[in-house]
Design a protein around this motif. Structure first.
Motif, PDB file in Angstrom:
ATOM      1  N   ALA A 148       7.736   9.103-112.524  1.00 29.20           N
ATOM      2  CA  ALA A 148       7.897   9.184-111.081  1.00 29.20           C
ATOM      3  C   ALA A 148       9.305   9.557-110.654  1.00 29.20           C
ATOM      4  CB  ALA A 148       7.530   7.845-110.444  1.00 29.20           C
ATOM      5  N   SER A 149      10.296   9.275-111.495  1.00 28.18           N
ATOM      6  CA  SER A 149      11.678   9.527-111.095  1.00 28.18           C
ATOM      7  C   SER A 149      12.545   9.601-112.342  1.00 28.18           C
ATOM      8  CB  SER A 149      12.159   8.406-110.164  1.00 28.18           C
ATOM      9  OG  SER A 149      13.481   8.637-109.704  1.00 28.18           O
ATOM     10  N   LEU A 150      13.616  10.375-112.256  1.00 29.77           N
ATOM     11  CA  LEU A 150      14.559  10.556-113.356  1.00 29.77           C
ATOM     12  C   LEU A 150      15.964  10.206-112.896  1.00 29.77           C
ATOM     13  CD1 LEU A 150      13.413  14.075-114.652  1.00 29.77           C
ATOM     14  CD2 LEU A 150      12.859  11.876-115.714  1.00 29.77           C
ATOM     15  N   ALA A 151      16.804   9.773-113.831  1.00 31.72           N
ATOM     16  CA  ALA A 151      18.220   9.531-113.519  1.00 31.72           C
ATOM     17  C   ALA A 151      19.024   9.552-114.805  1.00 31.72           C
ATOM     18  CB  ALA A 151      18.404   8.196-112.809  1.00 31.72           C
ATOM     19  N   PHE A 152      20.177  10.218-114.768  1.00 26.89           N
ATOM     20  CA  PHE A 152      21.112  10.210-115.887  1.00 26.89           C
ATOM     21  C   PHE A 152      22.161   9.117-115.692  1.00 26.89           C
ATOM     22  CE2 PHE A 152      19.704  14.567-116.790  1.00 26.89           C
ATOM     23  CZ  PHE A 152      19.774  14.599-118.181  1.00 26.89           C
ATOM     24  N   THR A 153      22.604   8.538-116.798  1.00 31.11           N
ATOM     25  CA  THR A 153      23.787   7.691-116.749  1.00 31.11           C
ATOM     26  C   THR A 153      25.023   8.580-116.807  1.00 31.11           C
ATOM     27  OG1 THR A 153      23.945   7.459-119.145  1.00 31.11           O
ATOM     28  CG2 THR A 153      22.538   5.875-117.965  1.00 31.11           C
ATOM     29  N   ASP A 154      26.184   7.988-116.616  1.00 27.97           N
ATOM     30  CA  ASP A 154      27.413   8.778-116.649  1.00 27.97           C
ATOM     31  C   ASP A 154      27.746   9.274-118.039  1.00 27.97           C
ATOM     32  OD1 ASP A 154      27.975   6.282-117.632  1.00 27.97           O
ATOM     33  OD2 ASP A 154      29.688   5.893-116.329  1.00 27.97           O
ATOM     34  N   THR A 155      27.067   8.747-119.070  1.00 27.04           N
ATOM     35  CA  THR A 155      27.295   9.221-120.437  1.00 27.04           C
ATOM     36  C   THR A 155      26.272  10.276-120.856  1.00 27.04           C
ATOM     37  OG1 THR A 155      25.953   7.404-121.332  1.00 27.04           O
ATOM     38  CG2 THR A 155      28.344   7.040-121.140  1.00 27.04           C
ATOM     39  N   GLY A 156      25.393  10.679-119.946  1.00 27.93           N
ATOM     40  CA  GLY A 156      24.452  11.747-120.231  1.00 27.93           C
ATOM     41  C   GLY A 156      23.148  11.305-120.851  1.00 27.93           C
ATOM     42  N   VAL A 157      22.776  10.026-120.714  1.00 29.90           N
ATOM     43  CA  VAL A 157      21.483   9.550-121.200  1.00 29.90           C
ATOM     44  C   VAL A 157      20.478   9.634-120.055  1.00 29.90           C
ATOM     45  CG1 VAL A 157      20.191   7.616-122.184  1.00 29.90           C
ATOM     46  CG2 VAL A 157      22.574   8.014-122.863  1.00 29.90           C
ATOM     47  N   LEU A 158      19.332  10.268-120.304  1.00 32.06           N
ATOM     48  CA  LEU A 158      18.327  10.431-119.264  1.00 32.06           C
ATOM     49  C   LEU A 158      17.332   9.283-119.303  1.00 32.06           C
ATOM     50  CD1 LEU A 158      17.071  12.133-117.003  1.00 32.06           C
ATOM     51  CD2 LEU A 158      15.790  13.383-118.761  1.00 32.06           C
ATOM     52  N   TYR A 159      17.093   8.683-118.129  1.00 34.88           N
ATOM     53  CA  TYR A 159      16.111   7.623-117.972  1.00 34.88           C
ATOM     54  C   TYR A 159      14.982   8.097-117.066  1.00 34.88           C
ATOM     55  CZ  TYR A 159      19.066   4.087-120.214  1.00 34.88           C
ATOM     56  OH  TYR A 159      19.795   3.360-121.116  1.00 34.88           O
ATOM     57  N   ALA A 160      13.804   7.491-117.275  1.00 36.30           N
ATOM     58  CA  ALA A 160      12.641   7.795-116.453  1.00 36.30           C
ATOM     59  C   ALA A 160      11.934   6.501-116.098  1.00 36.30           C
ATOM     60  CB  ALA A 160      11.677   8.713-117.195  1.00 36.30           C
ATOM     61  N   VAL A 161      11.335   6.469-114.911  1.00 38.00           N
ATOM     62  CA  VAL A 161      10.498   5.340-114.523  1.00 38.00           C
ATOM     63  C   VAL A 161       9.090   5.856-114.263  1.00 38.00           C
ATOM     64  CG1 VAL A 161      11.038   5.515-112.053  1.00 38.00           C
ATOM     65  CG2 VAL A 161      10.270   3.331-113.007  1.00 38.00           C
ATOM     66  N   THR A 162       8.091   5.095-114.741  1.00 39.34           N
ATOM     67  CA  THR A 162       6.704   5.451-114.471  1.00 39.34           C
ATOM     68  C   THR A 162       6.187   4.638-113.298  1.00 39.34           C
ATOM     69  OG1 THR A 162       5.920   3.787-116.037  1.00 39.34           O
ATOM     70  CG2 THR A 162       6.248   6.018-116.867  1.00 39.34           C
ATOM     71  N   GLY A 163       5.120   5.143-112.685  1.00 44.80           N
ATOM     72  CA  GLY A 163       4.493   4.430-111.588  1.00 44.80           C
ATOM     73  C   GLY A 163       3.353   3.569-112.093  1.00 44.80           C
ATOM     74  N   ASP A 164       2.977   2.561-111.287  1.00 37.83           N
ATOM     75  CA  ASP A 164       1.899   1.675-111.716  1.00 37.83           C
ATOM     76  C   ASP A 164       0.521   2.284-111.489  1.00 37.83           C
ATOM     77  OD1 ASP A 164       1.418   1.340-108.967  1.00 37.83           O
ATOM     78  OD2 ASP A 164       2.695  -0.413-108.878  1.00 37.83           O
ATOM     79  N   CYS A 165       0.440   3.316-110.623  1.00 37.29           N
ATOM     80  CA  CYS A 165      -0.812   4.028-110.387  1.00 37.29           C
ATOM     81  C   CYS A 165      -1.931   3.130-109.878  1.00 37.29           C
ATOM     82  CB  CYS A 165      -1.300   4.748-111.647  1.00 37.29           C
ATOM     83  SG  CYS A 165      -0.278   6.151-112.092  1.00 37.29           S
ATOM     84  N   ALA A 166      -1.625   2.003-109.284  1.00 38.45           N
ATOM     85  CA  ALA A 166      -2.658   1.090-108.803  1.00 38.45           C
ATOM     86  C   ALA A 166      -3.539   1.793-107.780  1.00 38.45           C
ATOM     87  CB  ALA A 166      -2.023  -0.148-108.188  1.00 38.45           C
ATOM     88  N   GLY A 167      -4.805   1.985-108.127  1.00 39.73           N
ATOM     89  CA  GLY A 167      -5.727   2.636-107.203  1.00 39.73           C
ATOM     90  C   GLY A 167      -5.525   4.120-107.079  1.00 39.73           C
TER      91      GLY A 167
END
Length: 538
Positions: A148-167
């Motif tokens: 659902a969303s992406l974000a890098f840390t200041d050291t260049g590591v990419l993170y992602a969050v998933t959605g719960d998709c409820a319904g």
């Protein structure tokens, strides 16, 4: 999270008081198609109104956002969220259905997004890398989860969050919402930890000032805001204050160093409009502006720096993240780092001694005969006209033609018997191509130009070429079928009429355009490459 697979609901934060919705709304397939179509129309109109132009170069980073309902990348005003410019995200061979996360690596200035492709099934989102100035993108791979969303840390590591998709029917998503790291080379995910589970909507953003990852999720009373210590995995809930959220859902946000706070947005799914605003690290929300198109996720990108260190600023570089290429060499919208065949000559770079093309004067992206010339060179028939050039527009002389044809017939290693100097009056034993010319005579391909001469320096005409090629291909005794007058400028009874038509019948030429063959025009070296490769299957 998502309302449906076509309209991905990975949401953002901030609300103008007084706007509310009744309940979570599920859409049918016809409405999905309508909303995607409408998003395309709106994106097109935005492109027209905004001149579909990339953002101008600036010493300051520009805020970018993506559209949840289509393949659109936009620059926006970080103070108001208003659209400035728009480009279409273009992945060769693919169509972007909807766009989700957006993030820029602060170490490399590379922009990444999570998208749903028309061609894919299942809940997974694809990780792509985008050139923000053009919208051209490379598909890295399917992440396997509805990111659902992406974000890098200041050291260049990419993170992602998933959605719960409820319904939401997107299926397969981790519940509750889950934080992953993303491998930017192959799009694989590595589990970090589960997060607070808002009742819908999810987004992450990194704050370089305090080193925490922040997570927004939910709708209305179920809205949560929390910070994550990435080292320990500790998650701390942050109470909200300021402009209350009501029933809008979190879509995406990012940290704005210039303002010292987060900027982002919410969406009201009932009317498909949103709110742009700010949120501080301690949870104070401020609604700024209502948006007709609620942007899905946000990231800052600087067009004026030189991301790949090749000496060309990104806004002047077709391939801003590739130090080996500053223009798209073969015009296929894929830069060298992501291109297995950089010059598009049909030979993979791993085995191509000239991955960007053998000759400096034959452009891989624009020259009509590029692949034929490359093939001719690889076959050993020619090494060019000297140095790194091929001289594609130079006319082919009758002496050169003898060399080309005999090597085409017999292979690049062919060496004819030494010349005798007794066959043609104007060909001595030391004349250029003498042995090849005499071999042409011995093979019955030519009888010379008349008067006992060969005329080695005369250019070969296209009509003469038809005769030479077909005799070389089929043997000295070959005779083509009678002419029918298929070319406007080669009437029945004209020189080599049957040969010209047979050359076309065998797919070696289609003429010079507009139904003509141009029989009296000299054959250029580029044309010769096409003729030889097609005639002898080189």
């Amino acid at each position: 999270m998502a309302k449906c697979e076509s309209c991905i609901a990975t949401k953002t934060a901030t609300k103008i008081p007084g706007v509310s919705i009744n309940s979570q709304h599920l859409w049918g397939s016809n409405m999905i198609k309508f909303r995607f179509f409408r998003a395309c129309v709106i994106g097109f109109l935005l492109g027209v109104l905004l001149s579909v132009a990339p953002a101008s170069a600036s010493a300051e980073p520009q805020l970018y956002a993506i559209n949840n309902f289509g393949p659109f990348l936009n620059t926006v005003d970080p103070l108001t969220g208003a659209a400035l410019t728009s480009v279409v995200i273009n992945i060769p061979g693919e169509t972007v259905n909807s766009s989700n996360g957006l993030a820029v690596n602060p170490q490399t200035n590379e922009m990444y997004a999570a998208v749903k492709l028309m061609s894919q099934g299942g809940p997974g989102r694809n990780l792509i890398r985008i050139n923000p100035l053009t919208g051209d993108a490379v598909n890295i791979g399917n992440m396997g989860e509805p990111v659902a969303s992406l974000a890098f840390t200041d050291t260049g590591v990419l993170y992602a969050v998933t959605g719960d998709c409820a319904g939401g029917g997107c299926g397969g998503a981790a519940t509750p919402e889950t934080l992953f790291t993303v491998n930017t080379a192959n799009a694989s995910l590595t589990l970090v930890l589960p997060l607070g589970n808002g009742n819908d909507g999810e987004a992450i953003a990194f704050n370089p000032d305090d080193g925490f990852m922040y997570h927004m999720s939910g709708q209305g009373a179920g809205f949560i805001f929390e910070k994550i210590h990435l080292g320990s995995g500790t998650v701390t809930n942050i109470p909200l204050s300021g402009d209350l959220i009501d029933n809008e859902e979190a879509i995406g946000f990012t940290y704005d160093p210039a303002q010292g706070l987060f900027v982002g947005g919410l969406i009201d799914w009932e009317i498909e409009e949103g709110t742009y605003g700010t949120i501080t690290a301690d949870g104070v929300l401020t609604a700024i502006n209502s948006l007709e198109i609620p942007w899905k996720d946000y990231a800052f990108w600087n067009a004026s720096i030189d991301s790949d260190g090749d000496g060309v600023p990104d806004d002047e570089d077709d391939c801003p993240f590739d130090p080996t290429e500053t223009i798209d060499t073969d015009g296929d919208e894929i830069c060298n780092n992501d291109d297995l065949d950089d010059d598009n000559d049909g030979l993979l770079d791993a085995v191509d001694p000239w991955p960007l093309g053998r000759f400096a004067d034959v452009d891989p992206a624009t020259h009509f005969a590029f692949q034929f010339i490359e093939t001719l060179e690889r076959s050993g028939v020619t090494g060019g006209c000297g140095g790194v050039d091929y001289c594609p527009d130079n006319p082919v002389t009758r002496a050169q033609m003898a060399v080309f044809l005999e090597r085409g017939i017999n292979g690049s290693g062919f060496t004819p018997p030494p010349a005798t100097g007794l066959v043609f009056g104007d060909i001595g034993t030391t004349s250029f191509g003498a042995a090849f010319i005499e071999q042409m005579f011995a093979d019955g391909i030519t009888g010379g130009c008349g008067g006992g001469n060969y005329c080695p320096n005369n250019p070969v005409t296209r009509a003469q070429m038809a005769v030479f090629l077909l005799r070389a291909k089929h043997g000295a005794g070959y005779m083509p079928p009678p002419a029918t007058g298929s070319f406007n400028d080669v009437p029945i009874g004209s020189y080599a009429d049957a040969w010209v038509e047979q050359l076309a019948a065998e797919g070696i030429t289609s003429g010079c355009g507009n139904g003509n063959y141009c029989p009296s025009d000299p054959v250029t070296r580029a044309q010769m490459a096409v003729f030889l490769v097609k005639s002898f299957g080189l």
